[in-house]
Design a protein around this motif. Structure first.
Motif, PDB file in Angstrom:
ATOM      1  N   TYR A  85       0.813  -1.221   0.000  1.00 58.43           N
ATOM      2  CA  TYR A  85       0.000   0.000   0.000  1.00 58.43           C
ATOM      3  C   TYR A  85       0.847   1.272   0.000  1.00 58.43           C
ATOM      4  O   TYR A  85       0.547   2.221  -0.715  1.00 58.43           O
ATOM      5  N   ASP A  86       1.935   1.281   0.819  1.00 65.83           N
ATOM      6  CA  ASP A  86       2.663   2.556   0.964  1.00 65.83           C
ATOM      7  C   ASP A  86       3.280   3.010  -0.367  1.00 65.83           C
ATOM      8  O   ASP A  86       3.486   4.210  -0.573  1.00 65.83           O
ATOM      9  N   VAL A  88       1.889   1.840  -3.573  1.00 64.66           N
ATOM     10  CA  VAL A  88       0.759   1.943  -4.520  1.00 64.66           C
ATOM     11  C   VAL A  88      -0.030   3.232  -4.286  1.00 64.66           C
ATOM     12  O   VAL A  88      -0.479   3.884  -5.231  1.00 64.66           O
ATOM     13  N   LYS A  89      -0.174   3.629  -3.019  1.00 61.44           N
ATOM     14  CA  LYS A  89      -1.003   4.818  -2.731  1.00 61.44           C
ATOM     15  C   LYS A  89      -0.420   6.085  -3.366  1.00 61.44           C
ATOM     16  O   LYS A  89      -1.135   7.035  -3.632  1.00 61.44           O
ATOM     17  N   THR A  90       0.894   6.088  -3.612  1.00 65.14           N
ATOM     18  CA  THR A  90       1.490   7.300  -4.191  1.00 65.14           C
ATOM     19  C   THR A  90       1.369   7.317  -5.719  1.00 65.14           C
ATOM     20  O   THR A  90       1.613   8.330  -6.341  1.00 65.14           O
ATOM     21  N   ARG A  92      -1.120   5.432  -8.797  1.00 59.75           N
ATOM     22  CA  ARG A  92      -2.142   4.461  -9.187  1.00 59.75           C
ATOM     23  C   ARG A  92      -1.639   3.463 -10.227  1.00 59.75           C
ATOM     24  O   ARG A  92      -2.096   2.322 -10.278  1.00 59.75           O
ATOM     25  N   SER A 111      -1.903  -3.921  -3.592  1.00 59.81           N
ATOM     26  CA  SER A 111      -2.793  -3.005  -2.888  1.00 59.81           C
ATOM     27  C   SER A 111      -3.739  -2.343  -3.881  1.00 59.81           C
ATOM     28  O   SER A 111      -3.360  -2.008  -5.002  1.00 59.81           O
ATOM     29  N   PRO A 113      -5.442   0.641  -5.438  1.00 62.85           N
ATOM     30  CA  PRO A 113      -5.143   2.075  -5.391  1.00 62.85           C
ATOM     31  C   PRO A 113      -6.363   2.820  -4.860  1.00 62.85           C
ATOM     32  O   PRO A 113      -7.489   2.417  -5.140  1.00 62.85           O
ATOM     33  N   GLY A 114      -6.136   3.849  -4.119  1.00 61.20           N
ATOM     34  CA  GLY A 114      -7.270   4.628  -3.612  1.00 61.20           C
ATOM     35  C   GLY A 114      -7.808   5.528  -4.711  1.00 61.20           C
ATOM     36  O   GLY A 114      -7.364   5.453  -5.860  1.00 61.20           O
ATOM     37  N   CYS A 116      -8.245   9.331  -6.357  1.00 66.84           N
ATOM     38  CA  CYS A 116      -7.216  10.364  -6.435  1.00 66.84           C
ATOM     39  C   CYS A 116      -7.907  11.681  -6.687  1.00 66.84           C
ATOM     40  O   CYS A 116      -9.120  11.720  -6.864  1.00 66.84           O
ATOM     41  N   GLY A 142      -8.055  -4.159   1.742  1.00 71.47           N
ATOM     42  CA  GLY A 142      -7.491  -3.147   0.838  1.00 71.47           C
ATOM     43  C   GLY A 142      -6.538  -3.705  -0.199  1.00 71.47           C
ATOM     44  O   GLY A 142      -5.897  -2.949  -0.925  1.00 71.47           O
ATOM     45  N   TYR A 143      -6.442  -5.020  -0.279  1.00 67.57           N
ATOM     46  CA  TYR A 143      -5.549  -5.642  -1.266  1.00 67.57           C
ATOM     47  C   TYR A 143      -6.336  -6.479  -2.262  1.00 67.57           C
ATOM     48  O   TYR A 143      -7.335  -7.109  -1.900  1.00 67.57           O
TER      49      TYR A 143
END
Ligand code: UD1
Length: 422
Positions: A85-86, A88-90, A92, A111, A113-114, A116, A142-143
């Motif tokens: 996550y740490d 992937v979140k930065t 997409r 992960s 992606p959230g 954006c 979340g994965y």
């Protein structure tokens, strides 16, 4: 956090060499996971997003080396199929490792992606297509946990994308390249970056027909091998620098690029009154009067690209008349509007439509970069504005524009990077 201080009233003029496309480099780096033997990729731009993807791939135990604009990747030592996550979140585009991992190793845990800034940006199309290829997909904590069907290999299928998706098409063609049997895809994205990826896959031994069309057929092969390949030029970087000429009655020559990559953008520049000349690997935009207003509606390629919408809007702000801009791809991609207004623009937004009444000039103001492409529209607008502007949150621009200060300086922009904490 770094900021740009820009002294305005510049005429943007000169020559600039265009880098490899970020949006092509990312899928090409992910595609290297598919190869049994080492691959070499040239013309890779030195950007934050590229560093993130390299870190993600290295975290899987893959040996990946970057020397200037060349990346060499050897997958022999891969020991996990995990994208945390740490990272992937930065970015997409990290989701692009899912298809290659699943196709080659039969499993992946990536992960989700959230959302954006520019919209919710789901990945349902990627996942649906993998399921159609027999994958078992679970979304937990979340994965995305994906497993190939019994036998460990995806199975070719017929799949029609519900909407045109660049990342979805890329993920699925990478997976299909190593699937058992034939995959027939409909409603594929036709962006130059998708074409670049398909061409690299072919160089690795994939069998793909219909490249550059909405219907691609991929005959799965048992193995893919490393190749040597060069990333296509960045059409959005090209268009962004040319846009600077239109905003400042300037004259910009972009080199190491191709007019074939951005025809819809060049047509709009001409409609705005610019003289566009080009050769096989260069494009020049010149204009010596206020731009004319135009109407733009963003569309999948070969329509007008959403990644140039903010830059075109900034030109329209200075046009001699009223322009209409319709954003069809992302639901929230007008965040640059309040920032452009701070520089004196007259814009009204109603849903997906922006009505832009041209003003004679921008005036300097502190502004905030809101997303990657929008940040470039603000830099150009600040260069055109009367006075000194401070642009905050420029980490967005570092994600997508290589060597941006030097390139802008070469074009006559007075720009300084400052870090208030230093
Ligand atoms: C890519 C580009 C991005 C560009 C965009 C559109 C990269 C790294 N990024 O993003 O710069 O702005 O194409 O040209 O190449 N959608 C879904 N479900 C999905 C996939 C997409 O609903 O599974 C929607 C999105 O929310 C969006 C539209 O489809 O509204 C297009 O998205 P997509 O083409 O997938 O964009 P990206 O590949 O993320």
């Amino acid at each position: 956090m770094d900021q740009f201080l820009i002294k305005g009233s510049s005429r943007i003029a000169g020559e600039v060499t265009i880098s490899g496309a970020k949006n092509a480099a990312l899928p090409l780096l992910a595609a290297m996971i598919l190869a049994k033997t080492p691959s070499t990729l040239h013309n890779v731009p030195l950007l934050q997003d590229v560093r993130t993807l390299i870190k993600l791939i290295a975290g899987m135990g893959i040996v990946i080396k970057k020397d200037q604009s060349t990346v060499i990747c050897d997958t022999k030592t891969i020991d996990n199929f995990y994208a945390p996550y740490d990272l992937v979140k930065t970015m997409r585009a990290s989701i692009l490792v899912l298809g290659p991992l699943l196709a080659r190793f039969g499993e992946a845990e990536v992960s989700l992606p959230g959302g954006c800034a520019i919209g919710s940006r789901p990945v349902d199309q990627h996942l649906k297509a993998f399921e159609a290829m027999g994958a078992i997909i679970k979304v937990e904590n979340g994965y995305v946990k994906a497993q190939a069907p019994k036998g460990g290999r995806l199975i070719g299928c017929d799949y029609s994308f519900d909407m045109v998706t660049v990342g979805g098409t890329e993920n699925v063609i990478m997976a299909a390249a190593l699937a058992k049997g034939t995959t027939r895809l409909e409603n594929c994205a036709r962006e130059p970056e998708v074409v670049d990826l398909a061409n690299m896959l072919v160089a690795m031994g994939a069998k793909i027909s219909g490249i550059g069309t909405a219907n691609m057929t991929i005959e799965g092969v048992d193995e893919l091998y490393g190749c040597e390949y060069s990333v296509v030029a960045d059409r959005i970087e090209t268009g962004s620098y040319l846009a600077g000429a239109l905003m400042t009655q300037g004259d910009v020559l972009t080199k190491s690029t191709s007019p074939l990559l951005l025809r819809p953008v060049l047509k709009k520049f001409e409609a705005m009154g610019a003289t566009i000349s080009s050769g096989d690997d260069w494009i020049r935009a010149q204009i010596n009067k206020r731009p004319q207003p135009v109407d733009i509606r963003t569309q999948p390629h070969p329509g007008f690209p959403t990644d140039m919408q903010a830059q075109l809007m900034a030109i329209c702000c200075l046009a001699d008349g009223t322009s209409t801009i319709i954003e069809n791809i992302f639901e929230n991609r007008f965040m640059h509007v309040p920032e452009l207004k701070r520089l004196g623009a007259n814009i009204k937004v109603d849903g997906h439509t922006a009505i832009v009444k041209g003003v004679e000039k921008f005036t300097a103001a502190p502004v905030m970069a809101t997303d990657l492409r929008a940040s470039m529209s603000l830099v150009m607008a600040a260069a055109a504005a009367e006075g000194e502007s401070l642009i905050d949150r420029i980490y967005h621009i570092d994600r997508g524009y290589e060597d941006v200060e030097n390139k802008l300086r070469a074009l006559g922009v007075h720009i300084e990077r400052i870090n208030p904490k230093k």
